[in-house]
Design a protein around this motif. Structure first.
Motif, PDB file in Angstrom:
ATOM      1  N   TYR A 170       6.452  10.280   2.944  1.00  0.00           N
ATOM      2  CA  TYR A 170       5.396  10.274   3.738  1.00  0.00           C
ATOM      3  C   TYR A 170       4.332   8.948   3.632  1.00  0.00           C
ATOM      4  N   GLY A 171       3.922   8.281   4.454  1.00  0.00           N
ATOM      5  CA  GLY A 171       3.118   7.177   4.416  1.00  0.00           C
ATOM      6  C   GLY A 171       1.924   7.280   3.640  1.00  0.00           C
ATOM      7  N   ASN A 172       1.216   8.356   3.391  1.00  0.00           N
ATOM      8  CA  ASN A 172      -0.013   8.453   2.635  1.00  0.00           C
ATOM      9  C   ASN A 172       0.543   8.913   1.279  1.00  0.00           C
ATOM     10  N   VAL A 173       1.672   8.637   0.798  1.00  0.00           N
ATOM     11  CA  VAL A 173       1.971   9.358  -0.405  1.00  0.00           C
ATOM     12  C   VAL A 173       2.418   7.960  -1.555  1.00  0.00           C
ATOM     13  N   VAL A 174       2.169   7.812  -2.559  1.00  0.00           N
ATOM     14  CA  VAL A 174       2.729   6.787  -3.414  1.00  0.00           C
ATOM     15  C   VAL A 174       4.046   7.470  -3.858  1.00  0.00           C
ATOM     16  N   ALA A 175       5.191   6.868  -3.506  1.00  0.00           N
ATOM     17  CA  ALA A 175       6.291   7.391  -4.195  1.00  0.00           C
ATOM     18  C   ALA A 175       6.862   6.633  -5.144  1.00  0.00           C
ATOM     19  N   VAL A 176       7.215   7.584  -6.341  1.00  0.00           N
ATOM     20  CA  VAL A 176       7.506   7.065  -7.680  1.00  0.00           C
ATOM     21  C   VAL A 176       8.957   6.960  -8.012  1.00  0.00           C
ATOM     22  N   GLY A 177       9.753   5.958  -8.150  1.00  0.00           N
ATOM     23  CA  GLY A 177      11.076   5.854  -8.566  1.00  0.00           C
ATOM     24  C   GLY A 177      11.210   5.769 -10.146  1.00  0.00           C
ATOM     25  N   GLY A 178      12.425   5.623 -10.470  1.00  0.00           N
ATOM     26  CA  GLY A 178      12.734   5.725 -12.253  1.00  0.00           C
ATOM     27  C   GLY A 178      13.488   4.416 -12.557  1.00  0.00           C
ATOM     28  N   THR A 179      13.222   4.420 -13.800  1.00  0.00           N
ATOM     29  CA  THR A 179      13.613   3.476 -14.727  1.00  0.00           C
ATOM     30  C   THR A 179      14.583   3.780 -15.868  1.00  0.00           C
ATOM     31  N   SER A 180      15.403   3.079 -16.456  1.00  0.00           N
ATOM     32  CA  SER A 180      15.863   3.207 -17.939  1.00  0.00           C
ATOM     33  C   SER A 180      15.427   2.118 -18.652  1.00  0.00           C
ATOM     34  N   ALA A 211      -0.007   3.937  -0.427  1.00  0.00           N
ATOM     35  CA  ALA A 211       0.531   2.926  -1.848  1.00  0.00           C
ATOM     36  C   ALA A 211      -0.001   1.689  -1.539  1.00  0.00           C
ATOM     37  N   SER A 212      -0.678   1.228  -0.438  1.00  0.00           N
ATOM     38  CA  SER A 212      -0.875  -0.154  -0.430  1.00  0.00           C
ATOM     39  C   SER A 212      -1.529  -0.896  -1.593  1.00  0.00           C
ATOM     40  N   ARG A 213      -2.299  -0.402  -2.296  1.00  0.00           N
ATOM     41  CA  ARG A 213      -2.965  -0.947  -3.607  1.00  0.00           C
ATOM     42  C   ARG A 213      -1.760  -1.639  -4.280  1.00  0.00           C
ATOM     43  N   LEU A 214      -0.733  -0.850  -4.572  1.00  0.00           N
ATOM     44  CA  LEU A 214       0.526  -1.512  -5.177  1.00  0.00           C
ATOM     45  C   LEU A 214       1.198  -2.583  -4.942  1.00  0.00           C
ATOM     46  N   TYR A 215       1.086  -2.729  -3.522  1.00  0.00           N
ATOM     47  CA  TYR A 215       1.798  -3.811  -2.819  1.00  0.00           C
ATOM     48  C   TYR A 215       0.764  -5.012  -3.069  1.00  0.00           C
ATOM     49  N   THR A 216      -0.547  -4.825  -2.883  1.00  0.00           N
ATOM     50  CA  THR A 216      -1.459  -6.075  -3.061  1.00  0.00           C
ATOM     51  C   THR A 216      -1.370  -6.519  -4.593  1.00  0.00           C
ATOM     52  N   ASN A 217      -1.628  -5.430  -5.253  1.00  0.00           N
ATOM     53  CA  ASN A 217      -1.294  -5.826  -6.762  1.00  0.00           C
ATOM     54  C   ASN A 217      -0.029  -5.831  -7.513  1.00  0.00           C
ATOM     55  N   ALA A 218       0.954  -6.093  -6.922  1.00  0.00           N
ATOM     56  CA  ALA A 218       2.363  -6.110  -7.309  1.00  0.00           C
ATOM     57  C   ALA A 218       2.550  -7.115  -8.336  1.00  0.00           C
ATOM     58  N   ALA A 219       1.627  -8.312  -8.501  1.00  0.00           N
ATOM     59  CA  ALA A 219       2.216  -9.159  -9.650  1.00  0.00           C
ATOM     60  C   ALA A 219       1.541  -8.795 -10.890  1.00  0.00           C
ATOM     61  N   GLN A 220       0.787  -7.749 -10.862  1.00  0.00           N
ATOM     62  CA  GLN A 220       0.326  -7.106 -12.322  1.00  0.00           C
ATOM     63  C   GLN A 220       0.880  -6.048 -12.540  1.00  0.00           C
ATOM     64  N   LEU A 221       2.187  -5.755 -12.057  1.00  0.00           N
ATOM     65  CA  LEU A 221       3.207  -4.635 -12.426  1.00  0.00           C
ATOM     66  C   LEU A 221       4.432  -5.316 -13.374  1.00  0.00           C
ATOM     67  N   ASN A 222       5.084  -4.805 -14.039  1.00  0.00           N
ATOM     68  CA  ASN A 222       6.224  -5.369 -14.791  1.00  0.00           C
ATOM     69  C   ASN A 222       7.471  -5.144 -13.613  1.00  0.00           C
ATOM     70  N   ASP A 223       7.967  -6.358 -13.232  1.00  0.00           N
ATOM     71  CA  ASP A 223       8.965  -6.458 -12.248  1.00  0.00           C
ATOM     72  C   ASP A 223      10.384  -5.883 -12.761  1.00  0.00           C
TER      73      ASP A 223
END
Length: 190
Positions: A34-44, A139-151
């Motif tokens: 859904y467009g109004n939900v922050v979708a959370v994936g996963g890492t190892s 989730a738009s805030r996480l796209y605007t601030n993507a440079a502040q996340l661990n890629d």
């Protein structure tokens, strides 16, 4: 699919966070799609000699994909998916490297847990700590601030077939569907 239940995940002033799922590269799951939900994936995670102390890759079971039913939000601009792409952000989900929890009800003691059912509440906690939960109508805030996340770069969530290294199933530099814009690097992005 897009309209019947999406309204139930629209609560202004409340960050709605959902796990992408644990099925690898496939059709995105509701409610994460859904467009109004922050979708959370996963890492190892893997121990590393880098300054962070950890190397991170896409968890092979974290669900990612391209929706044929939910429209692409204006804040999402990835090229190979005309609909909503899942995920937006991620956290450790691999049960081999996941967070430790202390169990008190069945068998007392520490256990390592996993799945995006672990990464999603982790991200909800990070959003709460940052104190900006009212700024998450989507989730738009996480796209605007993507440079502040661990890629997260490396790893794939394809189960048996090849997607040619496409960002929809492989963690590449910048945005990719299995890990979204990356993982928390402190609270600044949130």
């Amino acid at each position: 699919m897009s309209g019947d239940f999406a309204a139930h995940y629209n609560h202004p002033g409340v960050a709605m966070v959902a796990s992408s799922g644990d099925e690898g590269f496939t059709v995105p799951n509701a409610p994460a799609v859904y467009g109004n939900v922050v979708a959370v994936g996963g890492t190892s995670l893997t121990r590393s000699g880098n300054p962070r102390g950890w190397a991170e890759s896409a968890w092979q079971k974290a669900t990612s994909g391209c929706s044929a039913w939910v429209a692409k939000p204006a804040w999402q601009a990835d090229p190979n998916c005309p609909g909503r792409t899942v995920a937006d952000v991620s956290a450790v989900a691999d049960p081999k490297t996941g967070p430790a929890v202390y169990e008190t009800t069945i068998e007392a003691g520490w256990a390592v847990i996993g799945g995006t059912s672990a990464s999603s509440p982790f991200i909800a906690g990070v959003i709460a700590l940052a104190g900006h939960h009212g700024q998450y109508p989507d989730a738009s805030r996480l796209y605007t601030n993507a440079a502040q996340l661990n890629d997260t770069v490396g790893g794939s969530n394809v189960q048996g077939e090849d997607c040619g290294g496409d960002y929809l199933c492989t963690a590449v530099p910048g945005y990719d569907a299995p890990t979204g814009n990356g993982t928390p690097n402190g609270l600044a992005a949130f």
